[in-house]
Scaffold this active site. Structure first.
Site, PDB file in Angstrom:
ATOM      1  N   LYS A  44       0.650  -1.258   0.069  1.00  0.00           N
ATOM      2  CA  LYS A  44      -0.022   0.144   0.035  1.00  0.00           C
ATOM      3  C   LYS A  44       0.856   1.374  -0.006  1.00  0.00           C
ATOM      4  O   LYS A  44       2.273   1.231   0.436  1.00  0.00           O
ATOM      5  CB  LYS A  44      -0.686  -0.043   1.280  1.00  0.00           C
ATOM      6  CG  LYS A  44      -2.199  -1.050   1.118  1.00  0.00           C
ATOM      7  CD  LYS A  44      -3.105  -0.686   0.087  1.00  0.00           C
ATOM      8  CE  LYS A  44      -4.283  -1.671  -0.002  1.00  0.00           C
ATOM      9  NZ  LYS A  44      -5.007  -1.756   1.233  1.00  0.00           N
ATOM     10  N   ARG A  77      -4.661  -9.709   4.319  1.00  0.00           N
ATOM     11  CA  ARG A  77      -5.062  -9.595   2.876  1.00  0.00           C
ATOM     12  C   ARG A  77      -3.605  -9.155   2.216  1.00  0.00           C
ATOM     13  O   ARG A  77      -3.438  -8.239   2.040  1.00  0.00           O
ATOM     14  CB  ARG A  77      -6.061  -8.952   2.433  1.00  0.00           C
ATOM     15  CG  ARG A  77      -6.408  -8.901   0.868  1.00  0.00           C
ATOM     16  CD  ARG A  77      -7.671  -7.830   0.672  1.00  0.00           C
ATOM     17  NE  ARG A  77      -8.282  -7.942  -0.735  1.00  0.00           N
ATOM     18  CZ  ARG A  77      -7.768  -7.391  -1.693  1.00  0.00           C
ATOM     19  NH1 ARG A  77      -6.819  -6.257  -1.375  1.00  0.00           N
ATOM     20  NH2 ARG A  77      -8.100  -7.313  -2.843  1.00  0.00           N
TER      21      ARG A  77
END
Length: 258
Positions: A202, A236
């Site tokens: 991210k 995840r």
């Protein structure tokens, strides 16, 4: 939870698995590498994404899910905010719904989930995104908003033991919000639901590591270790095999501490 994006425009691996057979093969490989859940998505949710029609999401995801259901015993998640997509995916063999809108985008999705008896991930997103003017702790806002969504889901017939909550790293959060969210993730335990967090590759990792998307494995591993030490149930990730090693070592340390 292994990530399987069957989209042309995802931030990390867009276009790699647009072919149904390639997508299913990658999902099967993720399961063999140790993923307990394969999360299949047909619409990118990167910042500034273009919404994808239900029919196109179904075309992208359902054939891959049908193949995966024959090839693996891993749980299959459909990553969608749309009731028609979820219904088609569940009929093809998916086991749960991962909704990045926490049942706010499509009024019918709660009914599909309640009728199917499947589990659901309710993810928080800041809309509009947080700005420099937002000085309060992000996690307190996330907790309160998710509490309202859990209550809504229960009112719509979804039992609490079928709900997982996700703070939505990167969904309207600022990069400097994320370390505090991860450091205090236990605050979400008051919701009474298992936790899912998706730190993989991210954008919050960029200012910390100064690495582009494809070189954030070690930064991701640090977040995965911290979340495992905090007892987070679902992570995840893209790099399942490597992150599973991180989880095993961090979990052993956590268990020894207990």
């Amino acid at each position: 939870m292994g990530i399987l994006n069957v989209t042309p425009d995802s931030f990390s691996d867009g276009g790699r698995f647009a072919d149904h057979a390639l997508a299913a093969a990658h999902g099967t490989a993720l399961a063999r590498a140790g993923a307990a859940v394969i999360d299949v998505g047909g619409e990118s949710t990167r910042p500034g994404y273009t919404p994808v029609a239900d029919e196109e999401q179904i075309r992208r995801t359902v054939p891959a899910i049908a193949i995966l259901r024959q090839e693996t015993d891993a749980l299959i998640s459909i990553d969608t905010t749309r009731s028609a997509v979820a219904e088609a995916a569940l009929a093809a063999g998916a086991d749960l719904v991962n909704d990045t809108s926490a049942l706010q985008e499509d009024a019918g999705l709660a009914d599909v989930i309640a009728a199917s008896g499947c589990q659901v991930v309710l993810m928080h997103r800041f809309a509009p995104p947080r700005s420099a003017a937002d000085r309060g702790p992000a996690l307190a806002e996330i907790r309160d908003a998710l509490a309202a969504r859990v209550e809504f889901a229960q009112r719509r017939g979804i039992a609490q033991d079928r709900i997982v909550v996700d703070p939505g790293i990167g969904f309207g959060t600022r990069a400097d919000d994320v370390p505090a969210i991860l450091a205090h993730i236990e605050d979400l335990r008051s919701l009474g639901c298992p936790l899912l967090v998706g730190p993989s590759r991210k954008s919050f990792l960029q200012p910390l590591t100064e690495k582009p998307v494809g070189e954030r494995a070690f930064g991701t591993a640090a977040a995965v270790a911290a979340l495992t030490l905090a007892g987070v149930e679902l992570l995840r990730v893209h790099d399942v095999a490597a992150m599973l090693d991180v989880v095993r070592v961090a979990a052993a340390i956590r268990n020894a501490r207990q």
